[in-house]
Every structure is written in C-alpha cells, then in structure tokens.
Design an enzyme around this catalytic site. Structure first.
Site, PDB file in Angstrom:
ATOM      1  CG  ASP A  84      -1.992   0.733   1.087  1.00  0.00           C
ATOM      2  OD1 ASP A  84      -2.229   1.412  -0.112  1.00  0.00           O
ATOM      3  OD2 ASP A  84      -3.162   0.753   1.694  1.00  0.00           O
ATOM      4  CB  ALA A 190     -12.650   5.164   1.704  1.00  0.00           C
ATOM      5  CB  CYS A 275      -8.234 -23.262  14.927  1.00  0.00           C
ATOM      6  SG  CYS A 275      -8.032 -22.134  16.063  1.00  0.00           S
ATOM      7  CB  CYS A 278     -10.439 -23.321  19.747  1.00  0.00           C
ATOM      8  SG  CYS A 278     -10.397 -21.510  19.088  1.00  0.00           S
TER       9      CYS A 278
HETATM   10  N1  GUN Z   1      -6.497   0.795   3.260  1.00  0.00           N
HETATM   11  C1  GUN Z   1      -7.747   0.840   3.784  1.00  0.00           C
HETATM   12  N2  GUN Z   1      -8.370   1.655   2.987  1.00  0.00           N
HETATM   13  C2  GUN Z   1      -7.643   2.121   1.851  1.00  0.00           C
HETATM   14  C3  GUN Z   1      -7.934   3.006   0.934  1.00  0.00           C
HETATM   15  O1  GUN Z   1      -9.032   3.350   0.793  1.00  0.00           O
HETATM   16  N3  GUN Z   1      -6.880   3.335  -0.024  1.00  0.00           N
HETATM   17  C4  GUN Z   1      -5.892   2.589   0.252  1.00  0.00           C
HETATM   18  N4  GUN Z   1      -4.524   3.026  -0.464  1.00  0.00           N
HETATM   19  N5  GUN Z   1      -5.441   1.854   1.339  1.00  0.00           N
HETATM   20  C5  GUN Z   1      -6.450   1.497   2.103  1.00  0.00           C
END
Ligand code: GUN
Length: 658
Positions: A84, A190, A275, A278
């Site tokens: 990310d 989001a 699991c 558990c």
């Molecule tokens: N991680 C959780 N939500 C988002 C998002 O809307 N955009 C990005 N890039 N990472 C995320």
C-alpha cells in the site's frame, strides 16, 4: 494475470498470477508490519501478504535495507507481496511526506509484486463537493501511476483504487474512469469506516456500484476488510481479495474473530472453534498467559478462522452453494441481514453472472431467497413464454411435480370467463415457493426441481405468491385454481365460481421436451429440434428421458442431473438453422476457425461477439463472423465475462463440425 476457474453469482474462484507465484482467490492478504511483525503468517496459511511501502520509506533504516535486499527478504516472505502507498496514513493523519510518483518509484525499487498509487480515501457520508474534489485527485494519480509505470517499463503490477465515498454515482464514475486505464487490480477503498460502524447496507451499495463498472477480467480487492463475518457476502458481490491487520489488532485487544462476530476473551467460557489454538487452550489458559504469547495465539486463531472461511467459500463456489452460505452468514447480525436484503435490489446484475446450472440444490432459507437471481431468471422466462388460452393452477406436491401429478385433478375454482376447458389450449402450472408458478412440462429443469423450501409458507412468501398469481391470471381468459391453492392463499380474486368438473392432465413426453427446449434455448427451439420421426428413449432404471432421436439420428441427450438438453451435431445444426444470429451463439475470429472446426475449446481472446443472454453452463453454438456453424459446446463464463477476458477458456467445445 487473472483467470476464473469456477463461479457462483458474482463470486469466482480464480488464479492471480504474479512474478512471485500464483495465488488462488478469493484470498486474504494478512498485513505485515515491516518492523513489528511477530507472527509467521505463511505458517498459518497465507499465500500472499500486504505491507506498507510508505512505512518502509519513512524509516531510513528499513528504506536502505529494502533497496539493498528487496522487499521479499526484508519481510521474509517469498510469495507474492502487495504494497500500500501511504493513503491510509493520509486518511488518518491528513498528510504524508511522499508524492504519488515517488511512492510508485519506491515500490518498484524494492521489488513489490503489486504496488498502489496514492489515492485519497474519502470517508463515508462526506459532502458531495468533498467527495468529487477528492475523486479528481484519486483519478489523476491513478492515471499518473499507470502512465509512469508503463513509460518506465516497470515490472510491478498496479492497483487503481475505487473511491467516491458513499455516492453510488461517484463510485460508478470512478470505476468507469479507472477501467480505461491499464491497471492490473482494482481495490475498493475507504470502506473500513463502513465496516467498523456496521454500515453493511451502505457497503453493499458501494461495492455493487463499483464492481458493476469494473472489468470482470481483473481481480477486485476489498481494502481493509479482514473480518471473516463479511467475506462470503463480499465474495458474492465479486470481491476476490481481502486484506487486514484485524487478525493482529483484534488479538492485541484480546478479541477473537469468528464468522458469527467477535468474542472478547474476558467473556469466553469456551473456545469458539476447533482450530489448534481452540483445541489446545482454554480461555483460562489464555488469560493466565503473558500478554505477548496470548496475543500471538489469538492472532493465530484469527488467521485460522479467516482462512477456514475462505476455504469454505471457495468450496461453496465450486458446488454452487455460495448464496446459501451468504444467507447463513448474514444472519449473524441484523445489519448483515439488512445488507442481504439490500443485495436483493441488485439481483438483475447478479443474474448476469450466475451460472445457469449448479451442482447443489437451491435452498430457500427465508424471504430474502425470493430475490435471488435464479428466481428472477425464472420469472423473466415465464413472462416471455407464449401462453395458451386457459391456465390450471395446481398446489405443490412431491417433486418433480410432473412425475407425481395424477391424471385426475380434483376441485377447482374458476376465475375469468367460464367456458369449456380445451386441454390443448391450457397451461398447467404448479404454485411454488420460491419460483412462483412452474409449468408442469419444464419442472425437472434446474433449479425448478432441485430446490428445497419449507412446506409452510411465511408471510413474505405468501405475499410474493399472491402478487404472482394476481399478475398471471390477467394473462388468461380462464384460470382454474385448485381448491387446495385457494385454501393456502388469501387472494382477493373477484369473479370466482366453484367448479367440480373433473379435469384431466395427460402427460406428453414430446410436449415436455419441446417446452424444455423453448425454456433453455428460446421460444421456437422445441419445434425446430424435434421435427421428424421423433423417438424418446428413457432410462430403464429411473424412467427419465435420456436420448431424443429423429429416426436413428441423435438430436439431444437430456442430462440426468439438471434435465438440460445437450446438443448432438444434428441438434446443433437444427438449433442453428432455427434461431437468428446472435441467439445462442459465440462468434469466433478467423484465426480460431480451424481450431473450432476440429473441436478445440474456445479461448476468450478469440471471441469477437456473443449473445448477451449467454450464462455460464449454457449450451452454445460456435460460429464464425458469417454465422457458419463451426462447433458447439458449453459456456464456462457468462457473456459479460467472455467479452471482457483476454485469457483463459470461454467455451468448452463438445464437438467441431468437421
Ligand atoms: N487501506 C484501507 N482503505 C484504503 C484506501 O481507501 N486506500 C488505500 N490505498 N489503502 C487503504
């Protein structure tokens, strides 16, 4: 880079190909913290992981090391890694010290498999102005990232994230614009605040409006979704990947994930699953442990239940019971039930993706089942059917109805203009939950016999069926409604007279196979296929129709499991001659013509056009652009997917016409 192996509703089992190996989807990417990670997620089933390039970039030490040894060595994971971009930090802290271009460059430098541009995660329920302004930036950056990656010949795959807050039209617009780019995966962004606040109904709107405008040939990733409670629902909406730090964040907080919700360790008297954690520890054992050991064991449990759920989901897709699983899971919380009901508003979209036949039976699990694509599809077909003058409505009995219907049919009430019944001009249908009315001739075709529902009808299903009858009686001159049907219903039909004359139903195999052909291939197919000296051969054991010939020439086989007609060479020729282009057809390009003629399967990239009503599992005709019949076979995908995919098989050819 992505291929579909099995489908159910919008859910798909697929294979995502990366430079570091293939991944089966749907799948979960556990979030790896580049510095603090204590759990070896691979040991607990992770095939792919996600980490944060921005956190690495911000840490001088990590940044240097990542550039030197690469990301895979840095986090000690040799499978596919997604990164990310810092957008999440942007949404939390309002700012980040990196530009879009820098983060793309950095992700390539550290050799991530899948990178992400610096989208703006716009929170739910913001003003339209804010959502629109953010969206412009997200789109600009997505385009910049793809252009930059392509101009620099970078190796990494790219995410382009769908934003648009909770405005369905902005989600659609964003998805449409991103589709024009050459991105490889499409995350839906989001959504974390929606999930955290149990706004699942809004989540359905966000996801459905996004996926319906994204290419079918690319994987979709529900960003930040890591609670197994929503996996089945999200997969049924077309999500292929999940990612989450939930497994470790919840563990740090002594919370255990489950498909039924979240358990706090302090409230547990019993461990919630089977699991290894558990089975080997009691809640008291965990409570007595040092914090770190307890956290790691709970994280292990959290990963175990998440991966177990994904295995179950993939199995449900293979067997065609995904919606039964979704309906089960959506009873874990009232807001999930609300979401399931909201999904019912999208059944027209889901129908386009739902295979025509499945290995497992349709289970009615509540009034929400009435909105499933199978029901919608049947009603559409019923509405399009040519009708006789009169209609006889029978009560449901043992299935298949046509097998157990007696020739003498008992007491009826007449609706409409009372006149002598002409059996040749009468439709016989059974009143049924969840399919409304089922013509007796076609009742063995999937899923009209392959379904289970309670014998007693709940209020919603009664309303549904009453609406159904009210609509259908208007199409006929005279409707005879069996007294047992009247007893079950409370329909305000005026003009009802009692009638006790005996009505007879005569079984007729030729009528039956013609009706099935019309239902399967379109009105008129029955007469075209079954002309000549028709011989219907039945199984000695079961009495079911198996083969249909004209003299000695086989026209179709009837498949025992779902009563679908499977064409022979002669059947394909007859269907081709009787139906208009592009009905029932998949059109292939010149290059693939010789392969089709020889009976080789059709790859999606060779298809130039196809009938938009084709669904996975349909029997189809394979033709060239001049509508010459080349072959016939079974569709593996629906029309939308066949048109969109450039890799993988589209049609499993049964025979070429050579
Ligand atoms: N991680 C959780 N939500 C988002 C998002 O809307 N955009 C990005 N890039 N990472 C995320």
């Amino acid at each position: 880079m992505f291929e579909i192996k099995a489908k159910d509703n919008r859910g798909r089992v697929g294979v995502l190909k990366t430079n570091s190996g293939d991944v089966k989807t749907p799948n979960l990417m556990p979030v790896i913290h580049p510095r603090k990670q204590t759990i070896d997620v691979k040991k607990y089933g992770a095939d792919i992981v996600i980490t944060n390039a921005y956190l690495i970039y911000k840490d001088e030490d990590l940044k240097k090391k990542a550039a030197e040894i690469g990301l895979h060595k840095l986090i000690n994971f040799d499978g596919p890694i997604m990164t990310d971009s810092g957008s999440f930090q942007l949404s939390v802290y309002g700012d980040v010290d990196i530009t879009n271009k820098e983060v793309i460059e950095f992700q390539e430098l550290i050799k991530t498999d899948i990178g992400t541009s610096l989208d703006i995660p716009t929170a739910p329920f913001v003003t339209r102005e804010k959502a629109e302004a953010d969206l412009e930036v997200t789109l600009e950056r997505a385009k910049e990232a793809v252009d930059y990656r392509n101009s620099q010949n970078m190796e990494m795959k790219l995410n382009s994230v769908v934003q648009g807050s909770t405005f369905p039209d902005l989600r659609r617009k964003c998805a449409d614009e991103l589709t024009k780019l050459d991105a490889d995966l499409y995350p839906i962004g989001a959504v974390v605040p929606l999930m955290e606040s149990y706004h699942y109904k809004e989540l359905v709107d966000v996801v459905m409006n996004s996926v319906a405008h994204l290419p079918d040939s690319k994987p979709r990733h529900l960003m930040g979704a890591g609670h197994p409670m929503i996996f089945a629902l999200a997969v049924a909406m077309g999500c292929d990947l999940f990612d989450s730090a939930a497994y470790i964040l919840y563990a740090e907080d002594d919370r255990l994930l489950s498909v039924r919700g979240t358990y706090k360790l302090e409230n547990l008297q019993e461990m919630p699953c089977s699991c290894e954690v558990c089975c080997n520890y009691t809640p008291d054992d965990l409570r007595a442990m040092p914090k770190e050991k307890r956290r790691d064991l709970i994280a292990q449990h959290n990963l175990n239940v998440s991966f177990a759920e994904l295995r179950l989901i993939r199995q449900a897709i293979y067997e065609g019971s995904l919606m039964e699983l979704v309906e089960e899971r959506c009873r874990a919380h009232p807001n999930l039930l609300e979401a399931l009901r909201q999904l019912g508003n999208y059944s027209k979209d889901l129908e386009k993706y739902d295979p025509r036949s499945k290995k497992s039976a349709f289970f009615y699990t509540g009034s929400e089942s009435l909105y499933r694509s199978e029901v919608l599809r049947h009603i559409q077909k019923l509405r399009a059917m040519p009708r006789k003058r009169d209609l006889v409505i029978l009560p449901p009995s043992r299935k298949p109805y046509s097998k157990y219907v007696s020739s003498k049919l008992g007491n009826f009430y007449v609706y409409g203009s009372e006149q002598e019944l002409d059996l040749n001009n009468t439709d016989f249908m059974v009143l049924d939950i969840p399919f409304g009315l089922i013509p007796l001739e076609i009742d063995e075709i999937y899923p009209l016999s392959q379904n289970e529902s309670p014998r007693t009808w709940d209020v919603s299903s009664l309303e549904f069926i009453e609406d159904f009858i009210s609509e259908f009686v208007e199409y006929y001159d005279q409707v005879l409604i069996h007294s047992n049907v009247i007893k079950k219903l409370d329909i305000g039909l005026y003009n009802i007279h009692s009638q006790s004359d005996e009505i007879r139903y005569a079984k007729d195999d030729l009528k039956k196979v013609k009706a099935i052909a019309d239902y399967q291939f379109g009105v008129g197919a029955g007469d075209a296929l079954f002309a000549g000296n028709i011989k219907i051969e039945k199984s000695k054991k079961t009495g079911k129709i198996r083969h249909i010939y004209d003299g000695k020439t086989l026209i179709v086989n009837m498949r025992a499991s779902d009563s679908f007609l499977i064409l022979s060479k002669e059947g394909a020729k007859r269907l081709h001659a009787a139906t208009q282009y592009p009905k029932n057809r998949v059109v292939v390009n010149k290059d693939s013509e010789p392969f089709s003629l020889e009976g080789k399967s059709v790859f999606a990239k060779f298809v130039v056009e196809c009938d938009e009503d084709i669904r996975a599992k349909d029997e189809v005709l394979i033709v060239n652009e001049e509508d010459k019949l080349l072959a016939y076979g079974k569709a593996l995908l629906g029309a939308c997917e066949i048109n969109d995919f450039q890799t993988g098989q589209a049609i499993k050819t049964r025979k070429g016409m050579k």
